[in-house]
Motif scaffolding. Structure first.
Motif, PDB file in Angstrom:
ATOM      1  N   UNK A  27       0.814  -1.222   0.000  1.00 56.87           N
ATOM      2  CA  UNK A  27       0.000   0.000   0.000  1.00 56.87           C
ATOM      3  C   UNK A  27       0.848   1.272   0.000  1.00 56.87           C
ATOM      4  N   UNK A  28       2.168   1.147   0.035  1.00 51.55           N
ATOM      5  CA  UNK A  28       3.006   2.356   0.007  1.00 51.55           C
ATOM      6  C   UNK A  28       2.952   2.990  -1.385  1.00 51.55           C
ATOM      7  N   UNK A  29       2.856   4.312  -1.448  1.00 49.26           N
ATOM      8  CA  UNK A  29       2.861   4.980  -2.754  1.00 49.26           C
ATOM      9  C   UNK A  29       4.280   5.176  -3.274  1.00 49.26           C
ATOM     10  N   UNK A  30       4.430   5.236  -4.581  1.00 54.20           N
ATOM     11  CA  UNK A  30       5.703   5.528  -5.228  1.00 54.20           C
ATOM     12  C   UNK A  30       5.647   6.960  -5.771  1.00 54.20           C
ATOM     13  N   UNK A  31       6.828   7.515  -6.047  1.00 56.79           N
ATOM     14  CA  UNK A  31       6.848   8.932  -6.436  1.00 56.79           C
ATOM     15  C   UNK A  31       6.096   9.197  -7.740  1.00 56.79           C
ATOM     16  N   UNK A  32       6.014   8.181  -8.616  1.00 54.97           N
ATOM     17  CA  UNK A  32       5.261   8.361  -9.857  1.00 54.97           C
ATOM     18  C   UNK A  32       3.749   8.291  -9.628  1.00 54.97           C
ATOM     19  N   UNK A  33       3.366   8.013  -8.377  1.00 46.80           N
ATOM     20  CA  UNK A  33       1.937   7.910  -8.062  1.00 46.80           C
ATOM     21  C   UNK A  33       1.455   9.142  -7.288  1.00 46.80           C
ATOM     22  N   UNK A  34       2.006  10.302  -7.638  1.00 45.10           N
ATOM     23  CA  UNK A  34       1.606  11.539  -6.967  1.00 45.10           C
ATOM     24  C   UNK A  34       0.109  11.779  -7.162  1.00 45.10           C
ATOM     25  N   UNK A  35      -0.510  12.261  -6.101  1.00 47.27           N
ATOM     26  CA  UNK A  35      -1.954  12.488  -6.131  1.00 47.27           C
ATOM     27  C   UNK A  35      -2.332  13.536  -7.171  1.00 47.27           C
ATOM     28  N   UNK A  36      -3.305  13.215  -7.995  1.00 50.07           N
ATOM     29  CA  UNK A  36      -3.814  14.179  -8.959  1.00 50.07           C
ATOM     30  C   UNK A  36      -4.628  15.256  -8.252  1.00 50.07           C
ATOM     31  N   UNK A  37      -4.628  16.456  -8.815  1.00 48.34           N
ATOM     32  CA  UNK A  37      -5.384  17.540  -8.184  1.00 48.34           C
ATOM     33  C   UNK A  37      -6.306  18.230  -9.188  1.00 48.34           C
ATOM     34  N   UNK A  38      -7.265  17.468  -9.704  1.00 52.07           N
ATOM     35  CA  UNK A  38      -8.238  18.106 -10.603  1.00 52.07           C
ATOM     36  C   UNK A  38      -9.067  19.119  -9.815  1.00 52.07           C
ATOM     37  N   UNK A  39      -9.507  20.198 -10.483  1.00 47.17           N
ATOM     38  CA  UNK A  39     -10.289  21.215  -9.778  1.00 47.17           C
ATOM     39  C   UNK A  39     -11.554  20.623  -9.154  1.00 47.17           C
ATOM     40  N   UNK A  40     -11.831  21.077  -7.936  1.00 47.16           N
ATOM     41  CA  UNK A  40     -13.069  20.683  -7.261  1.00 47.16           C
ATOM     42  C   UNK A  40     -14.158  21.682  -7.645  1.00 47.16           C
ATOM     43  N   UNK A  41     -15.295  21.171  -8.043  1.00 45.88           N
ATOM     44  CA  UNK A  41     -16.395  22.045  -8.474  1.00 45.88           C
ATOM     45  C   UNK A  41     -17.663  21.644  -7.706  1.00 45.88           C
ATOM     46  N   UNK A  42     -18.660  22.536  -7.702  1.00 43.77           N
ATOM     47  CA  UNK A  42     -19.933  22.139  -7.079  1.00 43.77           C
ATOM     48  C   UNK A  42     -20.498  20.932  -7.812  1.00 43.77           C
ATOM     49  N   UNK A  43     -21.042  20.035  -7.067  1.00 42.20           N
ATOM     50  CA  UNK A  43     -21.577  18.822  -7.698  1.00 42.20           C
ATOM     51  C   UNK A  43     -22.798  19.167  -8.545  1.00 42.20           C
ATOM     52  N   UNK A  44     -22.820  18.632  -9.703  1.00 36.96           N
ATOM     53  CA  UNK A  44     -23.936  18.911 -10.591  1.00 36.96           C
ATOM     54  C   UNK A  44     -25.028  17.854 -10.399  1.00 36.96           C
ATOM     55  N   UNK A  45     -26.189  18.215 -10.697  1.00 33.66           N
ATOM     56  CA  UNK A  45     -27.379  17.341 -10.734  1.00 33.66           C
ATOM     57  C   UNK A  45     -27.849  16.875  -9.355  1.00 33.66           C
ATOM     58  N   UNK A  46     -26.936  16.302  -8.541  1.00 36.03           N
ATOM     59  CA  UNK A  46     -27.387  15.646  -7.312  1.00 36.03           C
ATOM     60  C   UNK A  46     -27.059  16.504  -6.089  1.00 36.03           C
ATOM     61  N   UNK A  47     -27.940  17.366  -5.683  1.00 35.54           N
ATOM     62  CA  UNK A  47     -27.830  18.107  -4.434  1.00 35.54           C
ATOM     63  C   UNK A  47     -26.515  18.829  -4.220  1.00 35.54           C
ATOM     64  N   UNK A  48     -26.324  19.482  -3.036  1.00 34.22           N
ATOM     65  CA  UNK A  48     -25.083  20.189  -2.761  1.00 34.22           C
ATOM     66  C   UNK A  48     -23.956  19.213  -2.451  1.00 34.22           C
ATOM     67  N   UNK A  49     -22.722  19.668  -2.690  1.00 28.73           N
ATOM     68  CA  UNK A  49     -21.572  18.818  -2.423  1.00 28.73           C
ATOM     69  C   UNK A  49     -20.472  19.111  -3.421  1.00 28.73           C
ATOM     70  N   UNK A  50     -19.388  18.333  -3.357  1.00 27.47           N
ATOM     71  CA  UNK A  50     -18.264  18.541  -4.264  1.00 27.47           C
ATOM     72  C   UNK A  50     -18.219  17.456  -5.331  1.00 27.47           C
ATOM     73  N   UNK A  51     -17.577  17.826  -6.432  1.00 29.10           N
ATOM     74  CA  UNK A  51     -17.409  16.866  -7.520  1.00 29.10           C
ATOM     75  C   UNK A  51     -16.222  17.282  -8.376  1.00 29.10           C
ATOM     76  N   UNK A  52     -15.935  16.523  -9.401  1.00 30.43           N
ATOM     77  CA  UNK A  52     -14.925  16.891 -10.391  1.00 30.43           C
ATOM     78  C   UNK A  52     -15.649  17.385 -11.647  1.00 30.43           C
ATOM     79  N   UNK A  69      -5.546   9.072  -7.896  1.00 26.27           N
ATOM     80  CA  UNK A  69      -4.119   8.730  -7.838  1.00 26.27           C
ATOM     81  C   UNK A  69      -3.782   7.742  -8.944  1.00 26.27           C
ATOM     82  N   UNK A  70      -2.629   7.934  -9.624  1.00 23.52           N
ATOM     83  CA  UNK A  70      -2.218   6.960 -10.647  1.00 23.52           C
ATOM     84  C   UNK A  70      -1.883   5.613  -9.999  1.00 23.52           C
ATOM     85  N   UNK A  71      -1.995   4.562 -10.791  1.00 17.32           N
ATOM     86  CA  UNK A  71      -1.623   3.219 -10.321  1.00 17.32           C
ATOM     87  C   UNK A  71      -0.387   2.766 -11.089  1.00 17.32           C
ATOM     88  N   UNK A  72       0.794   3.130 -10.571  1.00 17.80           N
ATOM     89  CA  UNK A  72       2.045   2.739 -11.226  1.00 17.80           C
ATOM     90  C   UNK A  72       3.058   2.283 -10.174  1.00 17.80           C
TER      91      UNK A  72
END
Ligand SMILES: [Zn+2]
Length: 228
Positions: A16-41, A58-61
């Protein structure tokens, strides 16, 4: 996904340890569409959610770059919790013992015993893998605690809470050192505003393992938690 052991400078790297090539992605967080309040991509895909909760990308590498021994790869952690996989080798961790109980091992600077009903994001582990981990893992060498557990119901997630008005991360005072807050699957409100990074289970039917015998006589000084 590979289950072959991966090594780095002679040390086996926990599954379960991450590797450096598996850096967490940071897509913009936007208001969730269609289904009530909350966050989404913005470009959300159905695989971004589990039980309607948004998960970190996160990438799987595994094996690419350098490993972060003390870190946790969010999706492998979830897979391990979900499917009872060993956090060290990635193979099935149940069925090791005739009584059906499963071993849990976690970092603990104080060596405090695992308590009944305690919540954890540390997936299960084989006895042999745990023995190896406490000897070799730099993170666990600073202290650990272990228990055999009968039941592990899913409790919720650990993740980054977002402020509804600003859509910016806003960890609470009880967040851990990674800024992750615990959110129960029963907390319908906060589940909408959390970006999950760990699956969390509750530990029931807990029996503390005799950590001294568990580590074996070969354990070097300093690998065991201080007596409490
Ligand atoms: Zn294992």
């Amino acid at each position: 996904m590979t289950r072959s052991p991966l090594y780095w400078r002679g040390l086996r790297v926990p599954w379960i340890a991450p590797w450096s090539a598996e850096a967490t992605g940071k897509p913009p967080i936007v208001p969730r569409r269609r289904v009530g309040p909350g966050i989404g991509y913005q470009d959300e895909h159905h695989t971004d959610r589990r039980d309607d909760v948004l998960w970190i990308r996160v990438p799987l590498t595994p094996g690419r770059g350098t490993p972060h021994f003390a870190g946790v790869h969010a999706l492998r952690q979830r897979q391990a919790m979900d499917r009872d996989l060993c956090q060290v080798c990635g193979r099935l961790a149940v069925g090791d013992r005739p009584d059906g109980r499963v071993l849990f091992l976690m970092h603990s600077a104080s060596g405090r015993p695992v308590s009944e009903g305690e919540l954890t994001a540390a997936p299960p582990v084989h006895e042999a893998c745990a023995r190896e981990a406490v000897l070799e893992c730099p993170h666990l060498r600073r202290g650990w605690t272990a228990a055999l557990v009968k039941h592990t119901p899913a409790w919720g997630v650990a993740g980054i809470l977002y402020q509804p008005r600003t859509l910016r991360p806003r960890p609470t005072s009880s967040a851990d050192s990674d800024g992750l807050d615990l959110v129960s699957y029963e907390d319908d409100v906060r589940l909408r505003w959390v970006l999950a990074a760990r699956m969390v289970v509750a530990l029931h039917g807990v029996e503390e393992v005799d950590v001294a015998s568990f580590a074996g006589s070969a354990a070097p000084a300093g690998s065991r938690p201080p007596a409490s």
